[in-house]
Every structure is written in C-alpha cells, then in structure tokens.
Write an enzyme that holds these catalytic residues in place. Structure first.
Site, PDB file in Angstrom:
ATOM      1  N   ASN A  75     -15.545   4.229 -12.334  1.00 37.44           N
ATOM      2  CA  ASN A  75     -15.897   3.449 -11.297  1.00 37.44           C
ATOM      3  C   ASN A  75     -17.447   3.008 -11.330  1.00 37.44           C
ATOM      4  OD1 ASN A  75     -15.464   2.210  -8.575  1.00 37.44           O
ATOM      5  ND2 ASN A  75     -17.052   3.837  -7.871  1.00 37.44           N
ATOM      6  N   THR A 415      15.367 -13.867  20.812  1.00 38.08           N
ATOM      7  CA  THR A 415      16.373 -14.098  21.818  1.00 38.08           C
ATOM      8  C   THR A 415      16.029 -15.507  22.421  1.00 38.08           C
ATOM      9  OG1 THR A 415      14.741 -13.326  23.415  1.00 38.08           O
ATOM     10  CG2 THR A 415      16.264 -11.740  22.476  1.00 38.08           C
ATOM     11  N   CYS A 465      13.172  -7.612  28.510  1.00 40.31           N
ATOM     12  CA  CYS A 465      12.514  -6.314  28.148  1.00 40.31           C
ATOM     13  C   CYS A 465      13.972  -5.443  28.239  1.00 40.31           C
ATOM     14  CB  CYS A 465      11.715  -5.836  29.296  1.00 40.31           C
ATOM     15  SG  CYS A 465      10.075  -6.664  29.424  1.00 40.31           S
TER      16      CYS A 465
HETATM   17  C1  LIG Z   1      -8.210   1.714  -7.726  1.00 41.40           C
HETATM   18  C2  LIG Z   1      -9.689   1.172  -7.024  1.00 41.40           C
HETATM   19  N1  LIG Z   1      -9.526   0.186  -5.955  1.00 41.40           N
HETATM   20  C3  LIG Z   1     -10.692  -0.189  -5.297  1.00 41.40           C
HETATM   21  C4  LIG Z   1     -11.715   0.574  -5.380  1.00 41.40           C
HETATM   22  C5  LIG Z   1     -13.012   0.293  -4.562  1.00 41.40           C
HETATM   23  O1  LIG Z   1     -13.881  -0.325  -5.359  1.00 41.40           O
HETATM   24  P1  LIG Z   1     -15.400  -0.654  -4.910  1.00 41.40           P
HETATM   25  O2  LIG Z   1     -14.704  -1.949  -3.979  1.00 41.40           O
HETATM   26  O3  LIG Z   1     -16.215  -1.075  -6.090  1.00 41.40           O
HETATM   27  O4  LIG Z   1     -15.960   0.051  -4.161  1.00 41.40           O
HETATM   28  P2  LIG Z   1     -16.552   1.630  -4.708  1.00 41.40           P
HETATM   29  O5  LIG Z   1     -15.232   2.541  -5.136  1.00 41.40           O
HETATM   30  O6  LIG Z   1     -17.281   1.242  -5.726  1.00 41.40           O
HETATM   31  O7  LIG Z   1     -17.190   2.340  -3.478  1.00 41.40           O
HETATM   32  C6  LIG Z   1     -11.853   1.766  -6.295  1.00 41.40           C
HETATM   33  N2  LIG Z   1     -12.859   2.081  -6.689  1.00 41.40           N
HETATM   34  N3  LIG Z   1     -10.562   1.883  -7.061  1.00 41.40           N
HETATM   35 MG   LIG Z   2     -17.737  -0.323  -6.762  1.00 38.32          MG
END
Ligand SMILES: Cc1ncc(COP(=O)(O)OP(=O)(O)O)c(N)n1
Ligand SMILES: [Mg+2]
Ligand SMILES: Cc1ncsc1CCOP(=O)(O)O
Length: 540
Positions: A75, A415, A465
């Site tokens: 991430n 309806t 209703c």
């Molecule tokens: C599968 C998945 N979807 C969305 C997110 C959110 O990513 P992001 O918008 O970058 O937010 P952070 O996760 O960085 O706080 C994700 N991580 N994974």
């Molecule tokens: Mg992010």
C-alpha cells in the site's frame, strides 16, 4: 515471481493493519490464518511504520504469501514494493499518480487504484489497459479502520455507479473489489446488489481489514467469510424467491398460510397510520405491534413469523431504524420498506437513502412519485400525468418499478390507479464477477394490477401506508415453502379489491375507512381470490 494478471483472484482480498491485533496474535499469524483459509490476495498496509520496519514486515509477509502462492500488494509505498520485488502496489487518489507508478514498476506488476466516483473511472479508461489493473471501490460503509476518510460512505448504490462507469467507458480489463466496513452482515447483500445496470458486471472481490486482522480467531473469521463469498444464493428471507406468476390458487395458498401462521407485524410508522394500520393487520388475521423501542427489536424479530413494516414517515431515531433493519436481516425475516415522501425534503431523502443503503428489503413500496424518484426517472418525464384523472404513463411506471427492483434486488411495488409489481430478487442468485448474466431491469418479471379508479382512497388517511401493513402481513405469514412474489402480488390484489368493494358500500370518507377494514376482513376470511374484482396481468 510474476503473477499473470489474468490469474489474480480478487475474491477475498486481505488488507493488513498491525494496529488492531488482538492479544496473542501477530501480523504474521493473522495473515497466515487468512491465507490458510481462503484469502486470495494480500496487501500490506502500514500507515505509521518506519520504512526499515515496513520493509522487514513486507519481506516476512512476502515469504508467507509465496508459501500459499498468493500475490502481495504494497500500500502506498512504491519504493518498498520495488525494494522487495512485490507483485504490485495499491495507491489512492492522493498518492503517486498512476502513470508514474506504472513507469517505475513496469508492465507486469499489479497496480490498484482507489476509486470513489465515475469521473475517476473515466480517467482510468482514458489511460487504457496498461495502467490500472483493479480498483478498490469504496468506502462502501462506515469504518473506523481508515482514518479521516475524504468522502462519506457510498453504499451499494455508489458502487453500482462506479460499475456502470466501467461499462460506459469500456474499461473491460479493470477488475473491482469493494472495500470499507465489509462484514458477514453485509457481504452477501453487497455481492447481490452491486451489479452494473446492464447486468454485465459485478464486483470481483471483497476487500477488508478488521474482520480478519482484529479477529481473535482469524481462521474462523476467514472460514466464515470464504463460505459466505462462495455462496451463490442470498437467502435474505426464509421463504421461496424463485420466479413465479401468481394465480388464484397460489394466492389462496398464501392467505391460508397467513391465516394459520398469524404473523407478528411490527410497525415502525407514522402516527397517523398507526391505529388504522393495526386494524388492517388484525383484519388480515395478523398480530400488530406498534413498537419503536430499540432494545426489543431483536426479541421481536425472533418471534415466529415476525415481519417488519418500516414506514419512514415515522419519527423514530435513525439508530432505532437501523437496529430494526439489522435485527430482521440477521434472522432472515422480511422487511417491507415504505419510503414515504422519499424526496419531499432533504431530511427525508437523506434518511431514506441511508436506510436503503443499510439493509436488504423483501419489498419496497411507494407511490408513483416515490418510485420514479428512486428509479432516478424524475416526474417531468411522465407524459399525461394528471393526479385527478389518474392518467399515468404505464410503461414508464412499470419501467421505474423494474429499475427499483433491480437496484435493490427486491420486490418493488408502485401504487397508483394501476399498481405495478416487479421481482428483482433473481431468486436470490448472486455471484462475484457474474453480474446478472446480462439480465437488466426491463427483463424482470413485472405485473400490473387494475380495478378501475377508486378516488375515495385518496380521501382517507393512511390508505397507502396500510397497503404496507397488508404486504407486511402477507410476506410475514409465509411458510418456508411460500413464495415472496406471490405474497406481495396477493396483498396488492386483495387491497385493490377491498378498496373497490368498500367504495361501493360507503356513504363518504368516514364510512369508507370502516368499509375498507370490513372488506379486507371479509375477503381475507372468505379466501376466494378467483372472485376478486381486481385484475392481474403480465406487463412484460
Ligand atoms: C483494496 C484497497 N482499496 C482501497 C484502499 C485505500 O487506498 P487509499 O485511498 O490510498 O487509502 P490508504 O489505504 O492509503 O489509507 C486500499 N488501501 N486498498
Ligand atoms: Mg494510499
Ligand atoms: C483501506 C481502506 N480504504 C477504504 S476503507 C479502508 C479500510 C477498510 O477497513 P475495514 O475492512 O476494517 O472496514
């Protein structure tokens, strides 16, 4: 290791968070428990970890993922992904721009992007198939896991708009996972409802954090999630959902079931309707309770043949309404939803949209204005509408009813002088990545009920209703082998017949009230649908 993108299984996508680990667990034990029991994709998401520790954690998680042959996504941190040769990254709208990510990672890595609205889909479509491989669609429901979310939860209807945009902009390569507040109590509904309007696409996966990472028993949590995701039938009420065309015989059977099961019909409704609704319910051999006490909804929902009528003319607090929806959904008991004055005020619009997002309804009933608005077919598109004459554009109303049934995977009732009923439940059938096999709203079973105009119906309070009370009685009184569509159609047919009968017997609106209850009582207890004056015909 390089994962062929077409081989990535998005169905159960675990996103880690080491800030919510229960005592006695570690990031690795939770991830391994997930992988052992059906997690198909892992994303390590450590928002507050220093780079060195993040790399160490990522390398250890990567080892476990390799053991189960599951891709690892990082991430936010492109540098970490490159450093450990991860299988891909996930970035959001505020993170590094996608074209740069792709340039750094090369063509074979998986890139995920957070998408919350159709305009973001338009952008990814313009970039083409070499950029974004999948999108995280959310935040679907409220969650404490993602701090300071930029947008309010979109709900299943927001996800549908994103799926529609993928179809509109022809981003056929792009896969999708829902994320945000996903748990066993809403996953099946999300899989069932989140389908593109053209029926050709649904979500490809469920992505979540806390349901596994915060689980004291992550194995059991994952097993439950896996089983739920793999189920191809969403049995949200304990009766038959299969497609049917109601007949006098099947409606006779519905009434016999209601009569013998004497359903408890909990009314959460407006004050004007309460007394009349209770009397209508009693006339139909059912047992009304007008309770808005949050602490007892769970007990009431567990009473045999319990049925909830949620009429949002009620002034009950939103938390009580949500608790009631949760309680009845939890035990697969039917909820009849009457979004009274759906869009009359911002307050009602917000309340009704919140409740529509929050639960699964056996039936959504409304007048033509409410159904047209729910279907996003605004009133001015109606040709020849004249409340006095009741001349409605039947084709438009039928279409709106089908759209509402499709969007909410429910039985929708519109309806008016003519009543329309459409079945959008698809027999409960639902499956990731399958959509509705291309079946769209206009392909849904839809019937029209007519019995000539009954102007006096509009001269008394709570006549609309109380159709809700009738529907709630009928769907609540079904045996497990009873059919939901038969019950709703039977209720509307009976109500229309009783209205006509009462209008011929009354001296004015005062006696019409009494005659309507008498007519309902008489027709119900006679149970001879073959003699009813209201007619039923297929509309499509
Ligand atoms: C599968 C998945 N979807 C969305 C997110 C959110 O990513 P992001 O918008 O970058 O937010 P952070 O996760 O960085 O706080 C994700 N991580 N994974
Ligand atoms: Mg992010
Ligand atoms: C990372 C992320 N992006 C949108 S919601 C979310 C967190 C979802 O966590 P949970 O599954 O615990 O609601």
């Amino acid at each position: 290791m390089v994962f062929a993108k077409e081989d990535v299984n998005y169905s159960l996508y675990l996103v880690t968070d080491s800030t919510m680990l229960p005592p006695g667990t570690t990031l690795y034990s939770q991830v391994e428990a997930g992988l052992k029991n059906g997690v198909t994709l892992v994303q390590i998401r450590e928002k507050d970890t220093e780079t060195g520790s993040f790399i160490e954690e990522a390398l250890d998680v990567q080892k476990i993922c390799k053991k189960y042959n599951v891709p690892l996504i990082i991430n936010d941190r492109i540098d970490v992904a490159m450093a450990i040769d991860a299988d891909g990254v996930h970035v959001g709208q505020q993170d590094m721009p996608i074209p740069m990510v792709r340039k750094l990672l090369g063509p074979s890595k998986i890139i995920g992007w957070s998408v919350g609205k159709p305009s973001e889909v338009e952008t990814l479509a313009k970039w083409g198939p070499d950029m974004v491989d999948y999108i995280g669609v959310g935040t679907l429901f409220p969650t404490l896991t993602k701090k300071n979310p930029k947008k309010s939860p979109m709900g299943p209807q927001g996800a549908i708009a994103v799926l529609d945009a993928l179809e509109e902009y022809k981003a056929s390569w792009c896969r999708t996972v829902g994320i945000g507040g996903l748990h066993p109590d809403n996953i099946q509904r999300v899989i069932s409802q989140c389908v593109a309007t053209n029926g050709k696409r649904s979500l490809d996966g469920i992505s979540l954090v806390s349901d596994i990472m915060a689980a004291p028993d992550a194995c059991a949590a994952t097993v439950r999630l896996r089983e739920m995701i793999d189920r191809t039938k969403y049995q949200f009420v304990d009766c038959e959902l299969n497609e049917s065309f109601p007949t006098a015989v099947s409606i006779k059977s519905v009434i016999s079931q209601v009569s013998s099961n004497r359903p408890l019909v909990q009314h959460v409704t407006n004050k004007v309707h309460q007394n009349f609704g209770a009397n209508v319910t009693l006339a139909l051999g059912s047992s009304p309770i007008m309770s808005e006490i949050q602490s007892e909804v769970s007990e009431l929902a567990r009473i045999p043949n319990a049925s909830l009528l949620l009429n949002t003319g009620s002034v009950a607090p939103i938390e009580m309404l949500k608790a009631a929806i949760n309680a009845y959904n939890e035990v697969n008991r039917p909820i009849t939803f009457d979004p009274v004055g759906y869009s009359a005020t911002e307050t009602r619009l917000c309340l009704n949209n919140t409740l529509l997002t929050y639960g699964q309804f056996a039936c959504i009933k409304g007048n033509s204005s409410e159904i047209l608005f729910l279907a996003k077919l605004n009133n001015d598109k109606m040709k020849g509408v004249d409340a006095g004459s009741g001349k409605n554009d039947d084709a438009l109303l039928a279409r709106a009813t089908q759209i509402v049934a499709f969007k909410y995977k429910t039985i929708a009732v519109c309806t008016g002088e003519h009543d329309f009923i459409a079945d959008g439940t698809f027999g409960g059938e639902c499956k990731l990545s399958s959509g509705t096999a291309g079946v769209t709203a206009e392909g849904l079973p839809c019937v029209m009920i007519e019995n000539g105009s009954i102007p006096i119906m509009g001269d008394i309070t709570a006549s609309g209703c109380s159709l809700g009370s009738t529907i709630a009685s009928f769907v609540g009184g079904l045996d497990p082998t009873g059919n939901l569509f038969d019950a709703v159609v039977g209720a509307v047919l009976l109500y229309k017949t009783a209205g006509k009968l009462a209008s011929t017997r009354c001296q004015g609106s005062g006696s019409f009230h009494v005659q309507l209850i008498d007519a309902l009582y008489q027709l119900f207890h006679e149970n001879k649908p073959e003699k009813w004056s209201a007619s039923l015909k297929k509309f499509n």
